[in-house]
Scaffold this motif. Structure first.
Motif, PDB file in Angstrom:
ATOM      1  N   UNK A 107      28.560  50.871  -0.835  1.00 41.76           N
ATOM      2  CA  UNK A 107      27.163  50.459  -0.695  1.00 41.76           C
ATOM      3  C   UNK A 107      26.294  51.652  -0.313  1.00 41.76           C
ATOM      4  N   UNK A 108      25.120  51.747  -0.943  1.00 44.56           N
ATOM      5  CA  UNK A 108      24.239  52.859  -0.633  1.00 44.56           C
ATOM      6  C   UNK A 108      22.864  52.682  -1.252  1.00 44.56           C
ATOM      7  N   UNK A 109      22.081  53.750  -1.213  1.00 48.70           N
ATOM      8  CA  UNK A 109      20.737  53.770  -1.780  1.00 48.70           C
ATOM      9  C   UNK A 109      20.706  54.803  -2.905  1.00 48.70           C
ATOM     10  N   UNK A 110      19.688  54.755  -3.785  1.00 44.29           N
ATOM     11  CA  UNK A 110      19.677  55.628  -4.958  1.00 44.29           C
ATOM     12  C   UNK A 110      19.862  57.112  -4.663  1.00 44.29           C
ATOM     13  N   UNK A 111      19.280  57.622  -3.588  1.00 47.80           N
ATOM     14  CA  UNK A 111      19.436  59.049  -3.303  1.00 47.80           C
ATOM     15  C   UNK A 111      20.890  59.406  -3.001  1.00 47.80           C
ATOM     16  N   UNK A 112      21.657  58.452  -2.473  1.00 47.71           N
ATOM     17  CA  UNK A 112      23.081  58.700  -2.218  1.00 47.71           C
ATOM     18  C   UNK A 112      23.848  58.827  -3.530  1.00 47.71           C
ATOM     19  N   UNK A 150      13.576  57.790   0.055  1.00 42.40           N
ATOM     20  CA  UNK A 150      12.478  58.754   0.023  1.00 42.40           C
ATOM     21  C   UNK A 150      11.264  58.167   0.732  1.00 42.40           C
ATOM     22  N   UNK A 151      10.689  58.949   1.644  1.00 42.32           N
ATOM     23  CA  UNK A 151       9.553  58.484   2.447  1.00 42.32           C
ATOM     24  C   UNK A 151       8.245  58.992   1.846  1.00 42.32           C
ATOM     25  N   UNK A 152       7.605  58.158   1.070  1.00 44.82           N
ATOM     26  CA  UNK A 152       6.354  58.574   0.433  1.00 44.82           C
ATOM     27  C   UNK A 152       5.244  58.769   1.450  1.00 44.82           C
ATOM     28  N   UNK A 153       5.312  58.025   2.560  1.00 43.68           N
ATOM     29  CA  UNK A 153       4.251  58.171   3.554  1.00 43.68           C
ATOM     30  C   UNK A 153       4.267  59.540   4.216  1.00 43.68           C
ATOM     31  N   UNK A 154       5.393  60.272   4.095  1.00 45.47           N
ATOM     32  CA  UNK A 154       5.492  61.606   4.687  1.00 45.47           C
ATOM     33  C   UNK A 154       4.959  62.688   3.747  1.00 45.47           C
TER      34      UNK A 154
END
Length: 499
Positions: free
Chosen positions: A241-246, A484-488
């Motif tokens: 289990x993970x997120x796309x960047x992984x 990914x943190x777009x707010x940053x």
């Protein structure tokens, strides 16, 4: 009456040799995890922690996190798991806002947790390998009601102070059961993740689902692509289990490995952000395993939709509605949208939160009396009743009157052979209102320029969708889950670079 420890209690009695946790130092069986949790509960009770008391837990994805978490549940207290990167100021806020009675911090985090606890006037404990073992276990877990608050998870707080989503005993047990059902997990499965357990994805979709099914759980204290690949091999994982960047990072690390190296891997579960189709295709070719996307939020205990394992997933879709939940797409007036029409996603059912902790106004703004939760996400149902998340409502770019969905452009950019990561945002523009900007990282040795990327996009996107501002970075800003943190991303800097 239920308790979150129930799945572990059940498997400890039925399968006394079954492995619950796989670690670097060896496996832990369900009876061993059950006993350790009850011993931790005993230590908490001796310290005066009781039913309904809040306990802050600051720890990475280690076995001791599970022991402390389940120990807190066993005595009927409320766990408040927070980011291990939190500052003393942030921790003090979490402690005071939740009214915590105790703070528990992983031993490698230094004095930050103790300092915050001192500022809040409460005691702190250090969580070390092995956890307390010198206490006699409590006789049995405390009986709880299904709507009792089991955990308070603080949202990211993109506007104002973070809000604590109250997840109930029923929410978390249901999430585990639903996760097991949709992934077709059994006691024979070996699940692993590099996700933080303090996040709802790792906590509900992974930990609770693994224990609900009676399989084992492997954890990475800190995600690295090489570490994830090694854990896949070492523990013979069948579910990861993970997120796309992984997945993207693993693709750039796996070297010359191929599907035969991971023949045991049955399913990869992805969430947290939209999965670019190109990453999914490359992952399947390299690892011989289809990534199945799901969708959920902290406020829905990570559950809402999931791709059917029997259909091998659908690119661009987060799947159909999971059992025990309902999902609707509504227009700005709150009316249901027709198939194929974009609107806001609403969710109702067994995993929708109780409400925000001590925030009745904020709760009323997103959770109606009918139980439907406003997600703030834009989506649409296709003819197969599969959901496609178009974007966050707040991320929508309106350029010259046209709606631009960043995820569509990101999907296109990921098809460029030099692009490793991409994020698309809107920046203020005097003429168009907003302009489309892309922040990208590229492979080593690439000579790609912004003008070349804009021109490359021209043949693949409508004119109003083309990113005319391009910024190159070594890596995009990410949260602890790898999202990914777009707010940053600094919009002012992007605007200045285009002037």
């Amino acid at each position: 009456m239920p308790n979150l420890l129930d799945p572990i209690t059940r498997h400890a009695a039925a399968s006394p040799t079954a492995v619950a946790l796989r670690t670097d130092t060896g496996p832990r069986t369900y009876p061993e995890l059950h006993d350790a949790s009850l011993r931790y509960a005993s230590a908490l009770r001796e310290a005066g922690v009781g039913v309904g008391d809040r306990v802050l837990l600051v720890a990475p994805s280690v076995p001791e996190f599970v022991v402390a978490y389940m120990g807190i549940q066993a005595i009927g207290a409320v766990v408040v798991p927070v980011n291990t990167m939190s500052t003393a100021t942030e921790l003090t806020y979490f402690l005071t806002d939740s009214g915590a009675q105790l703070a528990i911090g992983w031993h490698r985090l230094g004095p930050t947790v103790a300092e915050a606890a001192g500022a809040a006037g409460i005691p702190s404990w250090t969580l070390a390998p092995g956890a307390p073992t010198d206490c006699a276990p409590i006789a049995e877990p405390v009986d709880r009601a299904g709507d009792d608050t089991a955990a308070i998870l603080y949202t990211s707080g993109t506007t104002g102070k973070p809000k604590g989503a109250q997840l109930t005993v029923g929410n978390l047990l249901a999430a585990g059961e639903i996760g097991t059902a949709v992934s077709r997990s059994t006691a024979a499965d070996r699940t692993g993740t590099g996700l933080p357990l303090f996040h709802v994805f790792g906590q509900a979709s992974v930990m609770m689902a693994a224990f609900a099914g009676g399989g084992s759980l492997s954890l990475l204290e800190r995600f690295t692509p090489a570490g994830m690949v090694e854990m896949l091999r070492r523990d013979g994982l069948t579910v990861v289990c993970g997120v796309p960047t992984m997945w993207n990072a693993m693709l750039h690390t796996a070297g010359d490995t191929g599907p035969t190296d991971f023949a045991h891997l049955r399913v990869a579960v992805s969430g947290g952000a939209s999965l670019p189709g190109e990453i999914g295709r490359q992952f399947e070719a390299r690892f011989g395993c289809t990534i199945l996307e799901g969708y959920g939020l902290t406020e829905t205990t990570a559950m809402a939709t999931f791709n059917d394992t029997d259909r091998a997933g659908k690119v661009g879709s987060v799947g159909s509605v999971v059992p025990r939940l309902g999902v609707e797409i509504r227009d700005p007036d709150g009316r249901p949208c027709a198939t194929g029409t974009v609107g806001e996603v609403y969710v109702r059912g067994a995993t929708v939160m109780k409400g925000y902790w001590n925030r009745p106004d904020a709760t009323a703004a997103v959770l109606g009396r009918d139980g439907w939760f406003r997600t703030g996400d834009l989506g649409t149902f296709d003819e197969d009743k599969d959901l496609r998340i178009v974007d966050r409502l707040k991320d929508l770019i309106i350029r010259g009157g046209y709606n631009v969905y960043p995820s569509e452009i990101e999907e296109t950019l990921y098809r460029h052979p030099d692009i490793v990561e991409a994020a698309v945002v809107g920046v203020p523009d005097d003429h168009y209102g907003e302009e489309v900007a892309a922040v990208v990282s590229v492979r080593a040795g690439s000579t790609l320029t912004g003008e070349q990327l804009t021109e490359w996009s021209r043949n693949r996107l409508s004119a109003y969708k083309i990113p005319r501002i391009v910024q190159f970075v070594d890596a995009l800003p990410k949260g602890t889950t790898g999202k990914i943190l777009k707010r940053a991303i600094d919009r002012d800097e992007l605007r200045a670079s285009s002037a």
